[in-house]
Scaffold this motif. Structure first.
Motif, PDB file in Angstrom:
ATOM      1  N   TYR A  44       6.785  63.111 -22.587  1.00 34.74           N
ATOM      2  CA  TYR A  44       8.016  61.734 -22.437  1.00 34.74           C
ATOM      3  C   TYR A  44       9.114  62.387 -21.687  1.00 34.74           C
ATOM      4  O   TYR A  44       9.000  63.395 -21.333  1.00 34.74           O
ATOM      5  N   LYS A  45      10.076  61.548 -21.919  1.00 34.44           N
ATOM      6  CA  LYS A  45      11.265  61.757 -20.910  1.00 34.44           C
ATOM      7  C   LYS A  45      11.817  63.186 -21.202  1.00 34.44           C
ATOM      8  O   LYS A  45      12.145  63.433 -22.418  1.00 34.44           O
ATOM      9  N   LEU A  69       6.595  58.508 -31.621  1.00 31.26           N
ATOM     10  CA  LEU A  69       7.959  57.922 -31.124  1.00 31.26           C
ATOM     11  C   LEU A  69       8.274  56.721 -31.896  1.00 31.26           C
ATOM     12  O   LEU A  69       7.506  55.441 -31.793  1.00 31.26           O
ATOM     13  N   HIS A  70       9.212  56.692 -32.562  1.00 30.01           N
ATOM     14  CA  HIS A  70       9.864  55.476 -33.188  1.00 30.01           C
ATOM     15  C   HIS A  70      11.395  55.386 -33.067  1.00 30.01           C
ATOM     16  O   HIS A  70      11.994  56.134 -32.817  1.00 30.01           O
ATOM     17  N   GLY A  71      11.585  53.894 -33.471  1.00 32.72           N
ATOM     18  CA  GLY A  71      12.914  53.677 -33.416  1.00 32.72           C
ATOM     19  C   GLY A  71      13.904  54.029 -32.177  1.00 32.72           C
ATOM     20  O   GLY A  71      13.200  53.905 -31.078  1.00 32.72           O
ATOM     21  N   PRO A  72      15.022  54.422 -31.917  1.00 31.15           N
ATOM     22  CA  PRO A  72      15.810  54.729 -30.746  1.00 31.15           C
ATOM     23  C   PRO A  72      14.970  55.485 -29.837  1.00 31.15           C
ATOM     24  O   PRO A  72      15.249  55.622 -28.706  1.00 31.15           O
ATOM     25  N   VAL A  73      14.300  56.723 -30.480  1.00 29.85           N
ATOM     26  CA  VAL A  73      13.651  57.456 -29.607  1.00 29.85           C
ATOM     27  C   VAL A  73      12.575  56.958 -28.580  1.00 29.85           C
ATOM     28  O   VAL A  73      12.012  57.588 -27.570  1.00 29.85           O
ATOM     29  N   PHE A  78       6.606  57.639 -22.162  1.00 27.78           N
ATOM     30  CA  PHE A  78       6.188  57.696 -20.979  1.00 27.78           C
ATOM     31  C   PHE A  78       5.125  56.849 -20.982  1.00 27.78           C
ATOM     32  O   PHE A  78       4.178  56.861 -21.483  1.00 27.78           O
ATOM     33  N   GLU A  79       5.054  55.600 -20.034  1.00 25.77           N
ATOM     34  CA  GLU A  79       4.144  54.425 -20.006  1.00 25.77           C
ATOM     35  C   GLU A  79       3.732  54.460 -18.585  1.00 25.77           C
ATOM     36  O   GLU A  79       4.662  54.298 -17.713  1.00 25.77           O
ATOM     37  N   GLY A  80       2.544  54.695 -18.156  1.00 19.48           N
ATOM     38  CA  GLY A  80       2.054  54.871 -16.767  1.00 19.48           C
ATOM     39  C   GLY A  80       1.196  55.698 -16.498  1.00 19.48           C
ATOM     40  O   GLY A  80       0.329  56.220 -17.321  1.00 19.48           O
TER      41      GLY A  80
END
Length: 104
Positions: A44-45, A69-73, A78-80
């Motif tokens: 993830y980032k 990963l939930h809410g603001p996180v 990473f999607e792709g």
């Protein structure tokens, strides 16, 4: 499993055990197309888990679906595609509680 910068012996032990378990499962898939489902994102980032990513590449995993990963996180997701594997966040709140169709 989040290893991050603060490496602790118990965390490393858990990560190593999970890497072995994942590899056993990937090996058992044989020549079939492989979809991988994980609770924790392998990237993830700002973070990557090289041990898990190496396995996904080695076994030519077609897609990796992850949660945690939930809410603001969610913005750190990473999607792709990376190294031939498509990554998708499938946590319920991210999908607005609508299941994601993964295959026919």
């Amino acid at each position: 499993w989040f290893q991050e910068e603060r490496q602790k012996a118990p965390d490393a032990k858990v990560l190593n055990r999970e890497v072995l378990r994942l590899e056993a499962s990937l090996r058992a898939a044989g020549d079939r197309p492989i979809l991988c489902f994980l609770h924790y994102p392998p990237l993830y980032k700002g973070y990557q888990c090289p041990e898990l990513l190496a396995l996904l590449e080695k076994y030519q995993v077609k897609a990796c679906y992850y949660g945690h990963l939930h809410g603001p996180v969610i913005r750190r997701r990473f999607e792709g595609e990376q190294a031939g594997t498509a990554f998708s966040l499938i946590s319920a709140d991210y999908l607005e509680f609508v299941p994601k169709k993964i295959c026919e």
